[in-house]
Design a protein around this motif. Structure first.
Motif, PDB file in Angstrom:
ATOM      1  N   CYS A  37      10.070 -10.963  -7.165  1.00 47.27           N
ATOM      2  CA  CYS A  37       9.151 -12.004  -6.677  1.00 47.27           C
ATOM      3  C   CYS A  37       9.910 -13.269  -6.284  1.00 47.27           C
ATOM      4  CB  CYS A  37       8.082 -12.310  -7.726  1.00 47.27           C
ATOM      5  SG  CYS A  37       6.892 -10.956  -7.918  1.00 47.27           S
ATOM      6  N   PHE A  38      10.946 -13.606  -7.058  1.00 49.70           N
ATOM      7  CA  PHE A  38      11.792 -14.749  -6.701  1.00 49.70           C
ATOM      8  C   PHE A  38      12.439 -14.508  -5.337  1.00 49.70           C
ATOM      9  CE2 PHE A  38      16.089 -16.850  -7.156  1.00 49.70           C
ATOM     10  CZ  PHE A  38      15.651 -18.160  -7.143  1.00 49.70           C
ATOM     11  N   GLY A  91       9.973 -14.972  -2.587  1.00 53.09           N
ATOM     12  CA  GLY A  91       9.698 -16.390  -2.369  1.00 53.09           C
ATOM     13  C   GLY A  91      10.789 -17.045  -1.526  1.00 53.09           C
ATOM     14  N   ILE A  92      12.042 -16.719  -1.834  1.00 53.46           N
ATOM     15  CA  ILE A  92      13.153 -17.272  -1.038  1.00 53.46           C
ATOM     16  C   ILE A  92      12.962 -16.938   0.434  1.00 53.46           C
ATOM     17  CG2 ILE A  92      15.628 -17.078  -0.552  1.00 53.46           C
ATOM     18  CD1 ILE A  92      16.076 -16.561  -3.550  1.00 53.46           C
ATOM     19  N   GLY A 122      10.186 -19.173   1.941  1.00 51.64           N
ATOM     20  CA  GLY A 122      10.626 -20.561   2.139  1.00 51.64           C
ATOM     21  C   GLY A 122      11.606 -20.655   3.301  1.00 51.64           C
ATOM     22  N   THR A 123      12.498 -19.682   3.387  1.00 55.03           N
ATOM     23  CA  THR A 123      13.472 -19.634   4.491  1.00 55.03           C
ATOM     24  C   THR A 123      12.766 -19.524   5.820  1.00 55.03           C
ATOM     25  OG1 THR A 123      15.122 -18.540   3.108  1.00 55.03           O
ATOM     26  CG2 THR A 123      15.372 -18.310   5.488  1.00 55.03           C
ATOM     27  N   HIS A 158      10.665 -22.838   6.661  1.00 57.58           N
ATOM     28  CA  HIS A 158      11.371 -24.108   6.899  1.00 57.58           C
ATOM     29  C   HIS A 158      12.528 -23.964   7.879  1.00 57.58           C
ATOM     30  CE1 HIS A 158       8.942 -26.704   4.425  1.00 57.58           C
ATOM     31  NE2 HIS A 158       8.703 -25.605   3.734  1.00 57.58           N
ATOM     32  N   GLN A 159      12.964 -22.743   8.149  1.00 60.33           N
ATOM     33  CA  GLN A 159      13.929 -22.573   9.229  1.00 60.33           C
ATOM     34  C   GLN A 159      13.242 -22.734  10.589  1.00 60.33           C
ATOM     35  OE1 GLN A 159      17.456 -21.951   8.995  1.00 60.33           O
ATOM     36  NE2 GLN A 159      17.114 -22.679  11.055  1.00 60.33           N
ATOM     37  N   TYR A 189       0.494 -33.873  -0.469  1.00 58.06           N
ATOM     38  CA  TYR A 189       1.689 -34.044   0.367  1.00 58.06           C
ATOM     39  C   TYR A 189       1.409 -33.318   1.675  1.00 58.06           C
ATOM     40  CZ  TYR A 189       3.134 -29.184  -0.219  1.00 58.06           C
ATOM     41  OH  TYR A 189       3.189 -27.816  -0.177  1.00 58.06           O
ATOM     42  N   CYS A 203       7.769 -17.024 -10.491  1.00 59.77           N
ATOM     43  CA  CYS A 203       9.072 -16.744  -9.868  1.00 59.77           C
ATOM     44  C   CYS A 203       8.966 -16.779  -8.346  1.00 59.77           C
ATOM     45  CB  CYS A 203       9.614 -15.403 -10.352  1.00 59.77           C
ATOM     46  SG  CYS A 203      10.133 -15.453 -12.087  1.00 59.77           S
ATOM     47  N   PHE A 204       7.868 -16.296  -7.811  1.00 64.63           N
ATOM     48  CA  PHE A 204       7.640 -16.372  -6.357  1.00 64.63           C
ATOM     49  C   PHE A 204       7.613 -17.835  -5.916  1.00 64.63           C
ATOM     50  CE2 PHE A 204       4.407 -16.398  -2.800  1.00 64.63           C
ATOM     51  CZ  PHE A 204       5.182 -15.723  -1.861  1.00 64.63           C
ATOM     52  N   GLY A 220      11.064 -19.275  -5.883  1.00 62.58           N
ATOM     53  CA  GLY A 220      11.819 -18.794  -4.721  1.00 62.58           C
ATOM     54  C   GLY A 220      11.452 -19.563  -3.463  1.00 62.58           C
ATOM     55  N   ILE A 221      10.160 -19.821  -3.273  1.00 59.84           N
ATOM     56  CA  ILE A 221       9.721 -20.603  -2.106  1.00 59.84           C
ATOM     57  C   ILE A 221      10.442 -21.948  -2.080  1.00 59.84           C
ATOM     58  CG2 ILE A 221       7.777 -21.845  -1.064  1.00 59.84           C
ATOM     59  CD1 ILE A 221       5.927 -19.621  -2.108  1.00 59.84           C
ATOM     60  N   PHE A 233      13.285 -22.781  -3.364  1.00 61.52           N
ATOM     61  CA  PHE A 233      14.703 -22.634  -3.035  1.00 61.52           C
ATOM     62  C   PHE A 233      14.923 -22.369  -1.541  1.00 61.52           C
ATOM     63  CE2 PHE A 233      16.728 -22.488  -7.228  1.00 61.52           C
ATOM     64  CZ  PHE A 233      17.881 -23.167  -6.861  1.00 61.52           C
ATOM     65  N   GLY A 234      14.115 -21.483  -0.997  1.00 59.12           N
ATOM     66  CA  GLY A 234      14.252 -21.206   0.439  1.00 59.12           C
ATOM     67  C   GLY A 234      13.956 -22.452   1.258  1.00 59.12           C
ATOM     68  N   THR A 235      12.947 -23.206   0.832  1.00 59.22           N
ATOM     69  CA  THR A 235      12.589 -24.455   1.510  1.00 59.22           C
ATOM     70  C   THR A 235      13.744 -25.444   1.466  1.00 59.22           C
ATOM     71  OG1 THR A 235      10.256 -24.218   0.918  1.00 59.22           O
ATOM     72  CG2 THR A 235      11.015 -26.441   1.459  1.00 59.22           C
ATOM     73  N   TYR A 267      16.888 -25.057   0.892  1.00 57.60           N
ATOM     74  CA  TYR A 267      18.110 -24.665   1.593  1.00 57.60           C
ATOM     75  C   TYR A 267      17.936 -24.741   3.103  1.00 57.60           C
ATOM     76  CZ  TYR A 267      22.561 -22.521   2.344  1.00 57.60           C
ATOM     77  OH  TYR A 267      23.864 -22.315   2.740  1.00 57.60           O
ATOM     78  N   HIS A 268      16.880 -24.158   3.603  1.00 59.15           N
ATOM     79  CA  HIS A 268      16.761 -24.060   5.066  1.00 59.15           C
ATOM     80  C   HIS A 268      16.168 -25.297   5.707  1.00 59.15           C
ATOM     81  CE1 HIS A 268      18.529 -20.136   5.582  1.00 59.15           C
ATOM     82  NE2 HIS A 268      18.089 -19.918   4.356  1.00 59.15           N
ATOM     83  N   ILE A 276      11.210 -31.769  -2.422  1.00 57.92           N
ATOM     84  CA  ILE A 276      10.820 -30.473  -2.994  1.00 57.92           C
ATOM     85  C   ILE A 276       9.874 -30.673  -4.175  1.00 57.92           C
ATOM     86  CG2 ILE A 276      11.652 -28.291  -3.993  1.00 57.92           C
ATOM     87  CD1 ILE A 276      12.362 -28.770  -0.988  1.00 57.92           C
ATOM     88  N   GLN A 322       6.190 -30.194  -3.730  1.00 60.73           N
ATOM     89  CA  GLN A 322       5.541 -28.876  -3.600  1.00 60.73           C
ATOM     90  C   GLN A 322       4.814 -28.470  -4.896  1.00 60.73           C
ATOM     91  OE1 GLN A 322       8.772 -26.337  -1.960  1.00 60.73           O
ATOM     92  NE2 GLN A 322       7.679 -26.495  -0.029  1.00 60.73           N
ATOM     93  N   PRO A 323       3.766 -27.673  -4.739  1.00 62.81           N
ATOM     94  CA  PRO A 323       2.937 -27.313  -5.896  1.00 62.81           C
ATOM     95  C   PRO A 323       3.725 -26.626  -7.016  1.00 62.81           C
ATOM     96  CG  PRO A 323       1.903 -26.589  -3.846  1.00 62.81           C
ATOM     97  CD  PRO A 323       3.259 -27.092  -3.500  1.00 62.81           C
TER      98      PRO A 323
END
Lengths: 128, 128, 128, 128
Positions: free
Chosen positions: A17-18, A21-22, A25-26, A29-30, C81, D17-18, D21-22, D24-26, D28-29, D52, D55-56
């Protein structure tokens, strides 16, 4: 997980799930902010799918730009393009991590783009 | 420019160069960081071209991912994808603003991705 | 420019405007989409200014987040936000290239965030 | 989770965990590619953290730019700034979702920036 792991260690399903999520988000936001029009939507969908499928454990990405919504916004506008944002997107991302398959989705709900986990399968695959 | 303009007002050629710069900054910072592999390079090239061509006054965008450079980096790596950055890109952007055509380019020079104006044509088009 | 340059070569003023455009495209597409609230606006303003001032020939960047506009949008929303986009921004970027000073600005006009060149000074500085 | 949920529904810990992950992806990108120098690192760290944290479910974000690594790269370079990328970052993100606390981290491992779940606590909080 190995048998001597701490109980606070993530399970394979949690790690899956992590990872999912990555990817979300990628993807968001990319590509949010990209200039987009009905004519350029198809090439962006494809590029988003193929870019995110490069990431580890990612088995499938499906991106649909809601061109009806895009056309509705542009009809009210003096411009012939806009910026990509959540309300123009429907996305499904499937992750497979150590035999655990997670299906995640982004779609509009009550006026907001909501990302969520649809299903987690194969939770006990690491117990063998 | 109208005849009563201030001498510090931009000429059409200067405005055209400003517009071309916007496109280059957009292209680079929208897409740098995208996960990329030799297999996904073609769809990203196309999406970058079509996205930037949406912007005002932009007549043509040509993006080539240097897949040789990409493959060389991945050959030295445990990963099978990397992040898009300047050394993998060759880009040409043509802008036409009020009859003034500006050709701009990004390519590697002395180890850095350098963006520059190649040519400005039609400078006196606004004098008529 | 050297005396044997082609007439299609950019002048210093044109090159300065190109550089200013790059900074604007960078600023906008690097940071558009960032999660923002009234409380986090100040740190983002500062980071945007300092990040872009790193770029070559960039002498000053001033970013103001329109927190009144931000608060008005959030008052109508279930969220606390939103994502940074052009209607929340006022930006001024000053570039100095070979003695040529270009002042550029982004602000809302007729409902769109418009980037434009305000003034070009020192055009003949390279003629000496 | 309600008692009539399907067994493929995510647990609260998986949803947490999801969410992590969101974030982290946010992070980074959204910010990879930002022009950065030792002098501008502190303002970017702060802006990333505060953005960041909007975010919720995100309770804490800690970003450290590895300025030693940044200075080492710039010492070998003709430039005095570079682009933010994973090898300059150490990040910790804490998410709390329905009483489930997830601590996640990004740091370099074997030459790659690796994002991972450090701990999951409060898994059975939703069982009550």
């Amino acid at each position: 997980m190995t048998t001597d792991s701490d109980e606070s260690d993530p399970t394979d399903a949690e790690a899956a799930c992590f990872e999912a999520g990555i990817k979300f988000g990628t993807l968001y936001h990319q590509f949010a902010g990209t200039p987009i029009s009905p004519d350029s939507a198809a090439s962006l969908e494809r590029a988003m799918e193929e870019a995110i499928e490069n990431q580890p454990h990612c088995t499938e990405v499906t991106v649909a730009v809601r061109t009806d919504e895009l056309e509705a916004e542009l009809a009210d506008s003096a411009a012939d393009y806009t910026e990509l944002t959540g309300r123009f997107l429907e996305v499904e991302i499937v992750v497979d991590y150590e035999g655990c398959e997670v299906v995640t989705r982004m779609a509009m709900e009550d006026g907001y783009p909501l990302m969520r986990v649809e299903s987690v399968r194969g939770r006990d695959s690491s117990a063998d």
